[in-house]
Enzyme design. Structure first.
Site, PDB file in Angstrom:
ATOM      1  N   ASN A 139       0.855  -1.184   0.000  1.00 52.73           N
ATOM      2  CA  ASN A 139       0.000   0.000   0.000  1.00 52.73           C
ATOM      3  C   ASN A 139       0.890   1.232   0.000  1.00 52.73           C
ATOM      4  O   ASN A 139       1.306   1.724   1.036  1.00 52.73           O
ATOM      5  CB  ASN A 139      -0.900  -0.034   1.231  1.00 52.73           C
ATOM      6  CG  ASN A 139      -1.964   1.034   1.180  1.00 52.73           C
ATOM      7  OD1 ASN A 139      -1.745   2.091   0.586  1.00 52.73           O
ATOM      8  ND2 ASN A 139      -3.091   0.777   1.813  1.00 52.73           N
ATOM      9  N   ASP A 140       1.170   1.705  -1.192  1.00 45.68           N
ATOM     10  CA  ASP A 140       2.059   2.850  -1.398  1.00 45.68           C
ATOM     11  C   ASP A 140       1.651   4.083  -0.610  1.00 45.68           C
ATOM     12  O   ASP A 140       2.418   5.023  -0.472  1.00 45.68           O
ATOM     13  CB  ASP A 140       1.976   3.267  -2.878  1.00 45.68           C
ATOM     14  CG  ASP A 140       3.077   2.651  -3.680  1.00 45.68           C
ATOM     15  OD1 ASP A 140       4.045   2.205  -3.084  1.00 45.68           O
ATOM     16  OD2 ASP A 140       2.943   2.637  -4.917  1.00 45.68           O
ATOM     17  N   CYS A 141       0.414   4.092  -0.180  1.00 48.07           N
ATOM     18  CA  CYS A 141      -0.137   5.304   0.433  1.00 48.07           C
ATOM     19  C   CYS A 141      -0.144   5.237   1.951  1.00 48.07           C
ATOM     20  O   CYS A 141      -0.645   6.154   2.605  1.00 48.07           O
ATOM     21  CB  CYS A 141      -1.534   5.551  -0.092  1.00 48.07           C
ATOM     22  SG  CYS A 141      -1.497   5.778  -1.859  1.00 48.07           S
TER      23      CYS A 141
ATOM     24  N   ASN B  77       2.134   5.776   4.528  1.00 47.11           N
ATOM     25  CA  ASN B  77       3.493   6.325   4.632  1.00 47.11           C
ATOM     26  C   ASN B  77       3.762   6.704   6.081  1.00 47.11           C
ATOM     27  O   ASN B  77       3.607   7.855   6.490  1.00 47.11           O
ATOM     28  CB  ASN B  77       3.635   7.557   3.721  1.00 47.11           C
ATOM     29  CG  ASN B  77       2.966   7.340   2.370  1.00 47.11           C
ATOM     30  OD1 ASN B  77       2.013   8.036   2.016  1.00 47.11           O
ATOM     31  ND2 ASN B  77       3.429   6.359   1.634  1.00 47.11           N
TER      32      ASN B  77
ATOM     33  N   GLN C  22       5.762   9.503  -0.911  1.00 47.68           N
ATOM     34  CA  GLN C  22       6.561   8.279  -0.947  1.00 47.68           C
ATOM     35  C   GLN C  22       8.020   8.506  -0.577  1.00 47.68           C
ATOM     36  O   GLN C  22       8.667   7.612  -0.067  1.00 47.68           O
ATOM     37  CB  GLN C  22       6.491   7.641  -2.346  1.00 47.68           C
ATOM     38  CG  GLN C  22       5.350   6.671  -2.494  1.00 47.68           C
ATOM     39  CD  GLN C  22       4.036   7.387  -2.726  1.00 47.68           C
ATOM     40  OE1 GLN C  22       3.968   8.316  -3.523  1.00 47.68           O
ATOM     41  NE2 GLN C  22       3.001   6.987  -2.029  1.00 47.68           N
TER      42      GLN C  22
END
Ligand code: BGC
Length: 810
Positions: free
Chosen positions: A482-484, A486, A499
């Site tokens: 889940n790149d989001c 953070n 990111q």
């Protein structure tokens, strides 16, 4: 509402109106040269790299949408029209667009003239062919003007759309006969040019956009077309187009075709010129000679059809559900090929300038592609491994042309390394080719440091083993799948990248999702070690996997579901103690797929919680309750309005994880229910809501918190393709490649009475009949091979070309 229909026989989707809810596109090309092709002939072409070697220009996010393409104008008296409606938007008397496997055919008609545009990239050549066939269906003789038009991009797409102070002074072309050569920057550092040609003599041509279109006109009303006369412009600088003008006279019933070729040509550096300043046209001549006649084009189209038919014969199912058949046999596998080729670089939503090849993305794309062309999967694995760092961490992306990691994004996405194990394991399970493990792969593209791929896998595994946080769970780094999410970012400044802001090596924030991956792929790694005789290391890996399983069951368990993560303050994310974002989908899918909690009821509880809290009629949302506030400690995930993207959107990529998890638990009814909800072929009837193409998956569907619940976004380039194919082909229809051979382990709805499946695997085609007269959801009672019963459910490897298998469920 539908905007077309599936033609299963032809393996085509037939679009019946140019005004689809969004442009519905196709991909031309399978290896080096690619074209994006919309249902109105919009799109662009590139060679190998959508950012660095783009042949034609395209304007993203333009108004009207879908601006730029290969446009053919027909001037019939005062009426000017295009077979695909755009860009003139002259109403057509009839229209259809057939998107097929690697080709598209648009047919439009107006005032008794029919124009058919066939577009494809031939197998093995670097060009797009456009064959235009004009037919006079009226009872009078027609004299028509046909104008072609593409707009050339100055190769580097990013530079092309930003650096105008330079770009307006660099453009150069040559024109000879019916061939236009685009040679910007060829005089200095490039050794490639583009060619755009037609196989008939022309009336005139244009290469200057200002001359052809007019400074204040647009593609909808180019001045040269309005007047019916080319300017024969030879562009110097400014914006470059390629346009041919042909005159055609057709008696009633007559037809004529024209073969246009848009190609990429390269010369050795010492053979660039045939005379000072004049490009060496040999590669262009050779290319064009192959597509001079309609018969040659027919033969190339046949090759393309054969190419696809052969690929798709590797996995073919025959069930009573025609939608399922068309998804599995055609469109899902097709999309897997496209995602393998493109990663997340070039679609109608990915501009081709940003992302290159994603590390995790490419590893996952391979899961759905490896059975189609294993040799290409092998090459890809080695390219990917070559970018890994010595400590086992990885670049997050690499550029397909240079094959080097993208330093601007760097690494620190801590799920990345484990995906390498996933794809290598998938490759070997498919092919049995253990020799790949001995291939020497570089670190950070430095081949002086190359070590065998097996050692790369160990570095991947060790990286996660070593980088754990206070709960003994893996550190998340910049983000995981889940790149989001953070957790080390804390960004309060607009414009900062979520990111890459903040430390990548945050020593506290942990991911339960990566822990699940570690268990799943750690087990697969241990299998590889055992199969190659390294029992000692396999035992160690098994112990480490057991430790991680314990950590998940302890700190990673919330009581009714798996926790998602711990943030930089060690507060849980995805827990009942949170105000928003109490439960996330990802760890439920990954941990159950890994087998965590299967024997003690936790897995079942987790899936029950998913059903109760995350399920909607259009699929399972990523989390609930959606974040209504921006959470500094969570990052991008809370930056989206509720219901979109990772903030409680329906992420199609992780829905199949739940379907797979349900299959692990033996729930065929529920697994199929989950599978179908996001599956585009079952959503065709609600295309006005779903909006994206009914033949491919999109990345995300708006969740129940969004006003547009059910609306899809970002079609084509998504790991969904590979995961849904893995899900349906392996977990549900139950054909699972293992190191020992094909394992048969179906999990289907109880009322599915049986199906047939052809699977070519390691040189043998297995014709498999599944009999579920017993009406079970899972369980294999007996298997016969060529009439003889076998022990267990793994098909013995054989030298035979064809084998008949009967599987009785019960
Ligand atoms: C990215 C993936 C990521 C996913 C979820 C996609 O846009 O390409 O790498 O796993 O989003 O955030």
């Amino acid at each position: 509402m539908k905007f077309g229909y599936f033609d299963d026989e032809a393996k085509e989707y037939v679009i019946t109106t140019p005004k689809t809810p969004l442009p519905w596109i196709n991909y031309l090309g399978s290896q080096d040269f690619f074209g994006l092709f919309s249902n109105t002939a919009g799109g662009y072409d590139f060679y190998k790299d959508a950012k660095l070697l783009r042949l034609t220009r395209y304007r993203y996010n333009n108004c009207p949408l879908d601006n730029g393409g290969r446009y053919y104008y027909i001037k019939d008296g005062d009426t000017i029209w295009n077979p695909g409606w755009q860009p003139t938007q002259t109403p057509l008397d009839s229209y259809s667009c057939r998107h097929g496997l690697g080709y598209s055919v648009i047919t439009g008609s107006k005032n008794g003239v029919e124009a058919k545009l066939e577009a494809f990239v031939p197998v093995g050549d670097s060009c797009e062919i456009n064959r235009i066939t004009l037919t006079n269906d009226s009872d009078v003789t027609k004299t028509l003007d046909l104008f072609s038009m593409v707009e050339f991009c100055l190769w580097n797409a990013e530079d092309d759309s930003t650096n105008f102070q330079r770009n307006f002074s660099t453009g150069e072309v040559e024109v000879i006969g019916s061939t236009i050569y685009h040679k910007t920057e060829y005089r200095e550092r490039r050794n490639h040019y583009a060619v755009y040609s037609v196989n008939k003599p022309i009336e005139g041509f244009d290469t200057s956009r200002d001359a052809f279109v007019g400074v204040y006109n647009g593609f909808a009303n180019p001045e040269a077309v309005l007047e019916g006369k080319s300017r024969n412009s030879v562009a110097h600088g400014w914006a470059l187009v390629g346009s041919h003008h042909l005159k055609v006279t057709l008696t009633p019933g007559a037809c004529e075709d024209f073969v246009f070729v848009l190609g990429y040509c390269e010369n050795p550096v010492d053979q660039k010129f045939e005379a000072p300043g004049i490009i060496n046209k040999k590669p262009a001549d050779e290319l064009l000679a192959k597509y001079k006649t309609s018969a040659q084009v027919d033969a190339a189209l046949d090759d393309l059809h054969n190419y696809w038919n052969k690929l798709l014969s590797t996995y073919r199912v025959d069930t009573e559900d025609e939608r399922l058949n068309r998804l599995v046999n055609v469109w899902n596998q097709y999309q897997c090929m496209v995602t393998f080729n493109m990663s997340r670089s070039a679609s109608y939503y990915e501009s081709g300038m940003g992302r290159g090849m994603g590390f995790r993305d490419s590893c996952q794309d391979l899961l759905g592609f490896v059975h189609l062309i294993p040799e290409r999967a092998r090459e890809r694995i080695i390219d990917i491994a070559n970018t890994q760092f010595e400590d086992g961490s990885t670049y997050h992306q690499y550029q397909p042309l240079t094959k080097k990691g993208n330093a601007a994004i760097g690494g620190g996405f801590n799920d990345d390394p484990l995906w390498l194990i996933a794809c290598v394991s998938a490759y070997i399970r498919e092919t049995g080719d253990f020799s790949i493990l001995d291939e020497k792969c570089a670190f950070d593209s430095d081949f002086s440091k190359a070590v065998p791929l097996m050692e790369h896998l160990d570095r991947s595994f060790c990286y996660t083993t070593k980088n754990r946080g206070p709960h003994k769970l893996p550190l998340i780094g910049r983000a995981d799948w889940n790149d989001c999410l953070n957790l080390n970012c804390f960004s309060a400044e607009p414009g900062e990248s979520f990111q890459i802001t903040g430390p990548s090596e945050g020593p506290v924030a942990e991911s339960v999702f990566i822990a699940g991956m570690y268990v799943k792929y750690g087990k697969e790694y241990s299998d590889l070690l055992r199969a190659t005789g390294n029992t000692a290391r396999a035992d160690e890996v098994d112990m480490l996997v057991a430790d991680m399983t314990a950590a998940i069951e302890d700190a990673g368990w919330d009581g009714e579901w798996f926790v998602r993560a711990y943030d930089a303050n060690s507060n849980p994310v995805g827990s009942h103690v949170c105000e928003e974002g109490q439960i996330y989908i990802e760890p439920q899918g990954m941990c159950v797929m890994a087998g965590v909690g299967v024997d003690n009821g936790k897995a079942q509880k987790a899936l029950d919680s998913v059903k109760e809290r995350l399920d909607t009629k259009y699929g399972i949302v990523l989390l609930q309750p959606a974040y209504t506030k921006y959470h500094l400690e969570l990052g991008e995930i809370s930056s989206y309005p509720p219901g979109y993207k990772e903030n409680a959107g329906i992420f199609c990529h992780n829905n199949p994880w739940i379907a797979c998890a349900e299959a692990v638990m033996g729930h065929g009814d529920r697994a199929f229910e989950v599978f179908k909800k996001t599956c585009p072929v079952y959503l065709e009837e609600i295309s006005e809501i779903h909006r994206t193409e009914p033949y491919v998956y999109c990345q995300m569907v708006a969740g129940c918190d969004a006003p547009s619940h059910g609306e899809g976004k970002n079609s084509w380039l998504t790991g969904t393709a590979a995961w849904t194919f893995t899900c349906i082909s392996q977990y549900l229809l139950g054909i699972q490649p293992t190191l020992q051979g094909l394992q048969l382990n179906p999990c289907i709805p109880h009322d599915m009475k049986g199906y047939k499946l052809d699977r070519t695997y390691r040189g043998t085609t297995y014709h498999i009949t599944f009999d579920n007269a017993a009406g079970v959801e899972k369980g294999v009672k007996s298997v016969t091979v060529d009439g003889a019963p076998i022990e267990g459910n793994i098909l013995p490897l054989t030298d035979k070309k064809e084998v008949e298998v009967v599987v009785t469920m019960g």
